[in-house]
Enzyme design. Structure first.
Site: not given
Ligand code: NAD
Length: 293
Positions: A87, A162, A237
């Protein structure tokens, strides 16, 4: 198939293990002292690229991806499949994609949802960005590590999906925790409130599947002292990556911005290792006005 796997951390090691269990010859590289079962460990990143049909990366962030791709893209044979499952920010993902494609590689970004448990069980969801040809080459490989493989669009589209998903997840977890914290202060029993929310219009994954109240709903990290399934630091994050992307395209995401600030508070207070559902004890312990600014 000979597959190189770079980044054998909490996610990468079990994913690589599933490929090996399905009959792939997997050559794994990680500079750290990590354990990965069923695969051949190699001591140099080049040995996870040379002679491979596919190279998978599962790295912590865009900086690591930039550094690793600078090394491995020039070594890849034309036509080799490069799959990045990390990611990362969309800029790093698109730069990696552009560089790999220009070198004649078939590249996809394929970040995952499903966490360490899904990685071990081979039930991840992959969100894939890349050309139709690259997707079709990647899909059978990804099926060995996941249950749902969704082609989201061109290079970078997997990361975009995502970030949208995890922004929604962060917001919905905070909303769920707020509802339970308010309910408690209004004198409601948590299990009664769960029965209502999980079967009413407030139902969502954070309530129904991952309830943040200990002893209520299906088993979740709350029942384990909030030991991480999905660490608060990782949620922070992803929320920050979402805010970076929203700034870049000028999108209004007021709830995403607030979610990012609240997870920053949680990580400051708890250190980031606890599960992201530990937002509930933070909200329960806070008085009105403390978190509203
Ligand atoms: P991790 O920190 O456990 O593993 C990352 C691994 O990459 C480490 O072992 C590290 O040594 C290795 N690494 C770092 N720099 C490297 C380099 N230059 N070359 C080779 N290896 C290098 O992280 P993780 O939990 O496995 O997560 C990996 C990615 O998956 C992250 O981008 C994370 O956001 C994402 N993700 C994690 C989860 C989760 O629940 N853990 C869920 C979904 C997505």
């Amino acid at each position: 198939m000979r597959t190189g796997f770079i980044g054998l951390g909490n996610m990468g090691a079990p994913m690589a293990g599933n490929l090996a269990a399905a009959g792939h010859e997997v050559f794994g590289f990680d500079p750290a002292d990590v354990s990965a079962e069923g695969i051949t460990r190699v001591g140099a990143v080049a040995d996870a690229v040379d002679g491979m049909d596919a190279v998978i990366t599962m790295l912590p962030d865009g900086g690591a991806l930039d550094a690793v791709y600078a090394e491995i893209v020039p070594r890849g044979k034309v036509g080799t499949l490069f799959v990045d499952c990390s990611t990362v920010d969309i800029d790093s993902a698109t730069a990696a994609h552009r560089g790999a494609t220009a070198a004649g590689l078939l590249a996809v970004d394929a970040p995952v949802s499903g966490g360490v448990r899904g990685a071990g069980a081979g039930t991840l969801t992959f969100m894939v960005g890349g050309t139709r040809e690259a997707f079709e080459r990647a899909e059978p490989l990804l099926k060995l590590m996941g249950e749902r493989i969704v082609h989201c669009g061109e290079g970078g589209a997997g990361q975009a999906a995502k970030l949208c998903n995890n922004m929604l997840l962060g917001i919905s977890m905070i909303g769920t925790c707020e509802a339970f914290a308010l309910g408690e202060k209004l004198g409601l029993e948590a299990d009664r409130l769960f029965e209502v929310l999980s079967t009413s219009s407030g139902s969502c994954w954070s309530v129904n599947t991952y309830c943040p109240v200990p002893g209520v709903g299906p088993r979740s990290p709350a029942d384990d002292g909030y030991a991480a399934g999905f660490a608060a630091a990782l949620m922070l994050k992803d929320l920050r990556l979402g805010q970076g992307a929203a700034e870049r395209v000028g999108a209004a995401t007021p709830m995403g911005l607030k979610a990012s600030a609240l997870y920053e508070r949680l990580v400051d207070r708890e250190g980031g290792d606890k599960d992201f559902s530990a937002m509930l004890p933070l909200l329960s312990a806070s008085a009105r006005g403390q978190l509203e600014d």
